[in-house]
Scaffold this motif. Sequence first.
Motif, PDB file in Angstrom:
ATOM      1  N   ASP A 149     -11.895  28.384 -99.905  1.00 40.60           N
ATOM      2  CA  ASP A 149     -13.234  28.454 -99.307  1.00 40.60           C
ATOM      3  C   ASP A 149     -13.203  27.606 -98.051  1.00 40.60           C
ATOM      4  OD1 ASP A 149     -15.874  28.780 -98.682  1.00 40.60           O
ATOM      5  OD2 ASP A 149     -16.670  27.671-100.398  1.00 40.60           O
ATOM      6  N   GLN A 150     -12.610  28.169 -96.994  1.00 37.90           N
ATOM      7  CA  GLN A 150     -12.388  27.375 -95.792  1.00 37.90           C
ATOM      8  C   GLN A 150     -13.711  27.055 -95.104  1.00 37.90           C
ATOM      9  OE1 GLN A 150      -9.841  29.933 -93.376  1.00 37.90           O
ATOM     10  NE2 GLN A 150     -11.579  30.618 -92.174  1.00 37.90           N
ATOM     11  N   GLY A 151     -13.695  25.959 -94.367  1.00 36.46           N
ATOM     12  CA  GLY A 151     -14.927  25.488 -93.763  1.00 36.46           C
ATOM     13  C   GLY A 151     -15.257  26.115 -92.431  1.00 36.46           C
ATOM     14  N   ASP A 152     -14.361  26.920 -91.865  1.00 32.19           N
ATOM     15  CA  ASP A 152     -14.610  27.498 -90.548  1.00 32.19           C
ATOM     16  C   ASP A 152     -14.704  29.018 -90.632  1.00 32.19           C
ATOM     17  OD1 ASP A 152     -11.877  28.687 -90.166  1.00 32.19           O
ATOM     18  OD2 ASP A 152     -11.310  26.585 -90.314  1.00 32.19           O
ATOM     19  N   PHE A 153     -14.938  29.663 -89.498  1.00 32.72           N
ATOM     20  CA  PHE A 153     -15.143  31.104 -89.513  1.00 32.72           C
ATOM     21  C   PHE A 153     -13.964  31.884 -88.948  1.00 32.72           C
ATOM     22  CE2 PHE A 153     -17.429  29.586 -85.645  1.00 32.72           C
ATOM     23  CZ  PHE A 153     -16.764  30.299 -84.657  1.00 32.72           C
ATOM     24  N   PHE A 154     -12.813  31.259 -88.835  1.00 31.60           N
ATOM     25  CA  PHE A 154     -11.629  31.979 -88.377  1.00 31.60           C
ATOM     26  C   PHE A 154     -11.241  33.026 -89.417  1.00 31.60           C
ATOM     27  CE2 PHE A 154      -7.066  32.750 -88.242  1.00 31.60           C
ATOM     28  CZ  PHE A 154      -6.901  33.111 -86.916  1.00 31.60           C
ATOM     29  N   VAL A 155     -10.971  34.245 -88.944  1.00 30.85           N
ATOM     30  CA  VAL A 155     -10.524  35.339 -89.808  1.00 30.85           C
ATOM     31  C   VAL A 155      -9.886  36.370 -88.892  1.00 30.85           C
ATOM     32  CG1 VAL A 155     -12.732  36.571 -89.681  1.00 30.85           C
ATOM     33  CG2 VAL A 155     -11.267  36.912 -91.674  1.00 30.85           C
ATOM     34  N   ASN A 156      -8.980  37.204 -89.422  1.00 30.01           N
ATOM     35  CA  ASN A 156      -8.280  38.141 -88.556  1.00 30.01           C
ATOM     36  C   ASN A 156      -8.147  39.492 -89.241  1.00 30.01           C
ATOM     37  OD1 ASN A 156      -5.820  39.496 -87.286  1.00 30.01           O
ATOM     38  ND2 ASN A 156      -6.158  37.784 -85.897  1.00 30.01           N
ATOM     39  N   ASN A 157      -8.691  40.518 -88.599  1.00 30.71           N
ATOM     40  CA  ASN A 157      -8.757  41.849 -89.203  1.00 30.71           C
ATOM     41  C   ASN A 157      -7.449  42.627 -89.163  1.00 30.71           C
ATOM     42  OD1 ASN A 157     -11.334  41.873 -90.222  1.00 30.71           O
ATOM     43  ND2 ASN A 157     -12.258  42.888 -88.457  1.00 30.71           N
TER      44      ASN A 157
END
Length: 320
Positions: A149-157
């Motif tokens: 449950d990472q604290g940031d909004f980084f994500v890669n589609n």
Amino acid sequence: MGHEKRSVSIVFRALNEEKWFADALQACRDQDLSGSDIETEIILVDSGSTDGTLEIAERFGCRIVHIKKQDFTFGRSLNWGCEAATGEVLVFISAHCIPAHPRWLVNLTEPLLADKADYTYGKQVGHEVSRFSEKQIFAKYFTEHDKPDQGDFFVNNANSAIRTSVWERYRFCEKATGLEDMVLGKALKADGGRIAYIADAPVVHIHEETLKQTRRRYYREALTLREIMPEVQVTFRDFCRYFTAAVFHDWGEALKERCFASVAGEILLFRFNQFWGTYKGHNEHRTLSRTQKEAYYYPASHKRNEKAHRSLIGEAAETS
């Protein structure tokens, strides 16, 4: 009495991706789904392929959604694919990414099906044809350790999954020139949503771009990044510093791997185009703290980089 099946839709976007697409589809077909109760469908959103991409998709039984080139944006093509999907979980993977673990799909979707996360993304590694610096970038952002449950909004589609109900609530931004994943991720985190990184759901990500295409990719992403992180500003001085630091970082890694002579020039050209595209994309008069800029652009040890990157994205989310 058997368990109820859990439906998962795998959505690809493609334009003339025949070189690696069959390998990607075969790896999806070969997934070990034992004990998971998952059933899958595969959807291709094609934006006008003229090579063998469509024939490959038909051979593998994909459902094909067509989008005209003039209608294409990264977010709109994904939205169209999601609208055609029937699964309770949507999986996104680039047509030049090949799942590299027999339980890739199970591992990537398990937190969503168990209601432990709303959006997940998996590890990316380079291919033997990948540029040396691209592999260093993958190592920076896709580490060996899970973040439940990472604290940031980084994500890669290029390798991700989202609950369909979450996508229906937010949908992907159809105006973004890139980073549509982070646009949705920022909105999700702002509402208390959960993003998880799954290291044990890897894909081999194969970029075979020209240097001009690399420069354009980073330019496009910078245009969106300055919108979701409006405090970002990359000055010419920053360009010089980040370019120089990245080159020396990669040269050091190349020396360790005993391949310096064969990749030294490639490193120089790749990093120049990466950061020149980034600099050109950040063309508004906005300020960014030194710590934030270093976290996003400056090469560092993976452990230090993780901490700094969490700080970068977290600070931006708090100010949104």
